[in-house]
Write a protein that holds these residues in place. Structure first.
Motif, PDB file in Angstrom:
ATOM      1  N   GLU A 112       0.821  -1.208   0.000  1.00  0.00           N
ATOM      2  CA  GLU A 112       0.000   0.000   0.000  1.00  0.00           C
ATOM      3  C   GLU A 112       0.857   1.260   0.000  1.00  0.00           C
ATOM      4  OE1 GLU A 112      -0.316  -2.626   1.897  1.00  0.00           O
ATOM      5  OE2 GLU A 112      -2.385  -3.013   2.530  1.00  0.00           O
TER       6      GLU A 112
ATOM      7  N   TYR B 172      -6.775   0.361  -2.231  1.00  0.00           N
ATOM      8  CA  TYR B 172      -6.939   0.305  -0.779  1.00  0.00           C
ATOM      9  C   TYR B 172      -6.331   1.551  -0.135  1.00  0.00           C
ATOM     10  CZ  TYR B 172      -8.060  -4.624  -1.609  1.00  0.00           C
ATOM     11  OH  TYR B 172      -8.626  -5.781  -2.044  1.00  0.00           O
TER      12      TYR B 172
ATOM     13  N   ILE C 275      -5.163  -2.581   3.096  1.00  0.00           N
ATOM     14  CA  ILE C 275      -5.990  -3.793   3.096  1.00  0.00           C
ATOM     15  C   ILE C 275      -6.659  -3.949   4.460  1.00  0.00           C
ATOM     16  CG2 ILE C 275      -5.784  -6.319   3.168  1.00  0.00           C
ATOM     17  CD1 ILE C 275      -3.840  -6.125   0.795  1.00  0.00           C
TER      18      ILE C 275
ATOM     19  N   ALA D 254      -9.686  -1.670   4.665  1.00  0.00           N
ATOM     20  CA  ALA D 254     -10.837  -2.177   3.911  1.00  0.00           C
ATOM     21  C   ALA D 254     -11.513  -3.324   4.659  1.00  0.00           C
ATOM     22  CB  ALA D 254     -10.390  -2.628   2.519  1.00  0.00           C
TER      23      ALA D 254
ATOM     24  N   GLU E  57      -2.999  -8.158  -3.823  1.00  0.00           N
ATOM     25  CA  GLU E  57      -3.080  -6.730  -3.494  1.00  0.00           C
ATOM     26  C   GLU E  57      -3.434  -5.842  -4.688  1.00  0.00           C
ATOM     27  OE1 GLU E  57      -0.306  -8.595  -3.250  1.00  0.00           O
ATOM     28  OE2 GLU E  57       1.190  -7.693  -4.576  1.00  0.00           O
TER      29      GLU E  57
ATOM     30  N   PRO F  93      -9.234  -5.562  -6.471  1.00  0.00           N
ATOM     31  CA  PRO F  93     -10.112  -5.031  -5.406  1.00  0.00           C
ATOM     32  C   PRO F  93     -10.913  -6.136  -4.710  1.00  0.00           C
ATOM     33  CG  PRO F  93     -11.131  -4.690  -7.534  1.00  0.00           C
ATOM     34  CD  PRO F  93      -9.806  -5.352  -7.816  1.00  0.00           C
TER      35      PRO F  93
ATOM     36  N   TYR G  84     -11.020  -7.445  -1.739  1.00  0.00           N
ATOM     37  CA  TYR G  84     -11.638  -7.263  -0.415  1.00  0.00           C
ATOM     38  C   TYR G  84     -12.730  -6.196  -0.426  1.00  0.00           C
ATOM     39  CZ  TYR G  84      -7.852 -10.305   1.057  1.00  0.00           C
ATOM     40  OH  TYR G  84      -6.994 -11.370   1.185  1.00  0.00           O
ATOM     41  N   HIS G  85     -13.076  -5.709  -1.604  1.00  0.00           N
ATOM     42  CA  HIS G  85     -14.286  -4.912  -1.753  1.00  0.00           C
ATOM     43  C   HIS G  85     -15.442  -5.771  -2.281  1.00  0.00           C
ATOM     44  CE1 HIS G  85     -12.117  -1.307  -0.822  1.00  0.00           C
ATOM     45  NE2 HIS G  85     -11.341  -1.384  -1.886  1.00  0.00           N
TER      46      HIS G  85
END
Lengths: 239, 239, 239, 239
Positions: free
Chosen positions: B13, B23, B27, B30, B197, B200, B202-203
């Protein structure tokens, strides 16, 4: 011919005359004799040898490693433990006996404390067969009875076994998962409970038979290498 | 209220604008937002905090620890890893995500290399449900589809899972056991594959739902302590 | 509120004054009272009712079915057994108690003989917990002790359990896998050993607690339907 | 020498010229030839023979039974199915191929519907090895690829396998647990997915090798009989 290396801490035998009387050639010596009768190519290694007797050459020439330790788990060098773990993951079989539940190598492969209950009080032990068609149970009958042994009782803090082969009953009131198997990497692992140093357990023909069956089962299979890491796509259409 | 600590390496990130764009809160940020929507008491911890944010106080106040790491597994201090392992064996839940398969804590709990195949090529991933009545699969439907993800392929060098919940299909031709559970000591462990990573993932509401279900499943059960060590006989007649 | 139906053969209670004295309301009556204390919506059904009390309406309104039978397994109509099997595969929980191991429904779901050893000789039974973090074991402690019970011993001819929760020790020298779980279709099955009709076992608070925990565990999860049969391709390129 | 009986429905071969062209001696004939090359003593039996070719004499002289059926599962007599089940529980190995998933014998041994998804659309199938050290996987490599096959997809309504050996990837987007094992009684069961009648799958050397490995694995072990029923106490002190 399966090549077995029997590793023993070999301390009780030097310190305790009672143990020396039962195992004049050491626990490793008794197991060597017992396993040779099954046609294996057996050798021994002990803690006080250089590299604990487990040099790269010895490990490379070992199909199945048998492990007995108790007093001196902490004296086993981490570098040796790591080499043994690597060999197991690469396919070497491993048979862990009795107090070897607390060895560095077993705990490292299991990931848990491997703790348990115990009592030295001449309990009678009866090991009942649970998985009757498993090759390690060949010729064992319904159960194996040992007149006097150290008690090991649940909880036994191990991962769920891949296979549960025997459960022990003890006269003092406990039970124990006393013969369990695991696959880790290419290697097969067999934990077998009996064998406190002050009892002649490794002179018991049924106990030796189970260890010998375990050696046959744990010997490496023929297999192609696995491929890890970055891999090209097998199918088209992926960017 | 279940107390979740989301641990993140938090390096991509900071270095990779593409990841920052996906993110902006990291992460961990999120995931915190996603899990709070399920009513959990969520906090975060990252590698560069003192003790990596995993002090004794934080661990003691954590019911379930979520772990994401990739670049810097080697920077995680062994002492912290040992504390986390002990907490898991004592009952804290652990959810290991994606490249966390190579984290020290996962390898230590598994005892294997945890190696696998991989490819960064925008594979389509379809995670098929295998165990439909498992609580972690509630509300998931038949499968979860992710348009583009890093590929992870078999062989996956892990112990036989206690439960196999999902298997991934990748457009490039591979399969992967992408949702598996283990019990270790009193602790429950859930490994869940998706989450490279640069995507997206984890969205994705379905992905977050599965992680939330995992948190509920892995939260510690009420249980009495186990008793290890020397034990008196429960029955008479033992010497 | 979980809806439990307790099915009982209810023959011993009518024929054997000793059993009537222990269970004046029948085994089903004792279990109903015990389970209601845990907040379940409990009803009963017995062999001699029309359709054995297991009409389509009753089965449709049952989340978890508890089964006790012994003398009259052969009198249970095959059509009812098939309906119960279908309901289990569709998600109804099933708890099979003691001599229910030989019931048509258990054998049909297991595919094996479900045979075992037994002895009526007032053995002491001690059920040791093996899987301490399982929800069915909540609040159970290290073991449950029953002063006198019928003995059931290995071999127990069942499929490998999905989960092994308890192992019994008997004073006469045997062991038994006395609490095991299975998933079949959408349904969860829990077999629990204790409960011979001539002992007041179902008045034992720990035994009732384990059955109640089992009811909670076996209650249907929310899940989407599975889709079987002819399926169109999800990906292009297939002919 | 292991004695194998290959059972085939043998209906497609008589009705569909496309199948006849691929298997002029029937699927059973092709498998007989393939397995004999591995040194087994192979014979065949088909649906339209008296007792479907599975007389008491044939079953008594069979170590491992291989089963292929599809169109006519309903024509297999229940009495024969019960005899086969009994033989399996007594130790005969059983290998169920492809559409045999819906055979009476497989469903009876599994206790579930054994339903699944399917599609006849020339999907490419890639069977990935999951359990690399298992004897059935010897010499298989990383995966087996079949250019065109019927698709079978999850959900596959079977009990949790004792061992998961392979997972199939299909080009149309599905996955399937395509090589799984079970122990039932003394018998070992191996389900292996490939083999739709309109493809030359049983002429594929890798497919035949896996079936041959399965025969070796499923052959009965030497074992002592289990003892069920009323048992005297092994320990004193029980009333």
């Amino acid at each position: 011919m399966i090549r077995v290396t029997i590793w023993n801490e070999n301390r009780h035998e030097k310190r305790n005359p009672k143990v020396t009387a039962i195992y004049p050639e050491g626990i490793h010596g008794a197991l060597k004799q017992g396993l040779e009768a099954y046609g294996f190519d057996a050798r021994t290694a002990v803690l006080d040898e250089p590299e604990h007797g487990l040099t790269d050459e010895v490990l490379a020439a070992t199909d199945v490693l048998v492990w007995w330790g108790h007093l001196a788990h902490g004296e086993v060098e981490d570098a040796v433990v790591e080499k043994v773990q690597k060999r197991v993951l690469d396919g070497m079989g491993l048979i862990v006996l009795h107090s070897g539940h607390f060895s560095k190598i077993f705990k490292k492969l299991m990931g848990t404390t491997c703790d348990l209950k115990w009592r030295e009080a001449n309990d009678k032990e009866r090991l009942w067969v649970i998985n009757h068609s498993h090759p390690i149970m060949e010729g064992v009958g319904e159960y194996v009875e040992i007149d006097a042994e150290e008690m090991y009782g649940e909880p036994f803090d191990i991962p769920t076994p891949d296979e549960l082969l025997m459960v022990s009953w003890f006269s003092g009131g406990e039970v124990f998962r006393s013969a369990v198997t695991y696959r880790r990497g290419f290697g097969k692992i067999f934990y077998f409970r009996p064998g406190h140093e002050t009892y002649p357990t490794y002179h018991n023909a049924q106990v030796v038979r189970i260890i010998a069956n375990g050696v046959k089962w744990a010997a490496p299979a023929l297999h192609d290498p696995r491929k890890f890491g970055n891999a090209r796509a097998l199918e088209a259409g992926v960017e």
